[in-house]
Every structure is written in C-alpha cells, then in structure tokens.
Design a protein around this motif. Sequence first.
Motif, mmCIF file in Angstrom:
data_model
loop_
_atom_site.group_PDB
_atom_site.id
_atom_site.type_symbol
_atom_site.label_atom_id
_atom_site.label_comp_id
_atom_site.label_asym_id
_atom_site.label_seq_id
_atom_site.Cartn_x
_atom_site.Cartn_y
_atom_site.Cartn_z
ATOM 1 N N SER A 60 17.321 -72.568 -23.661
ATOM 2 C CA SER A 60 16.493 -72.804 -22.469
ATOM 3 C C SER A 60 16.673 -71.761 -21.376
ATOM 4 C CB SER A 60 16.774 -74.200 -21.913
ATOM 5 O OG SER A 60 18.134 -74.298 -21.533
ATOM 6 N N THR A 61 17.704 -70.940 -21.443
ATOM 7 C CA THR A 61 17.874 -69.900 -20.419
ATOM 8 C C THR A 61 16.777 -68.845 -20.493
ATOM 9 O OG1 THR A 61 19.371 -68.611 -21.816
ATOM 10 C CG2 THR A 61 20.377 -70.217 -20.330
ATOM 11 N N TYR A 62 16.061 -68.761 -21.617
ATOM 12 C CA TYR A 62 14.979 -67.786 -21.786
ATOM 13 C C TYR A 62 13.608 -68.338 -21.422
ATOM 14 C CZ TYR A 62 18.179 -64.652 -24.199
ATOM 15 O OH TYR A 62 19.220 -63.822 -24.508
#
Length: 65
Positions: free
Chosen positions: A38-40
């Motif tokens: 989810s960091t991307y």
Amino acid sequence: IYEVRVVDQIYSKKVNIFFEWYKIGKATRSQQIAQFDSTYTEQIPEIIKKIRKETGLTVRTNIYD
C-alpha cells in the motif's frame, strides 16, 4: 486482445498488476506480473501512465485517478 489490469485490493493493502489476454468469445487468461504494498498506492496513476506510454496496451483498473 492484450491488456494490463491494475487492481487495488484495499482489504489486503496490496496492488496487483496482471497481464491478460483473450480472444473474443473465449475465456480471459491472466498472469500476475507485479505486486506492490500500500505504500505505492499514490504512485499507481503514474505507473499506469508509464505502462500505457511504453507498451501501448490498454490498462484497466479499479483505481480512479
């Protein structure tokens, strides 16, 4: 027909990218080619634009940019 599908799986907090191909009237075949955590998520619209530009393929997604 060849396509790339980008799927944001909000519950698992993953973004998957699939290469899909099919003939009209036949079943779609799909192969996962990448997975991001989810960091991307914020970078996904730019990744989609780059895939379209570099490959010329249709990119379908459930992510709205």
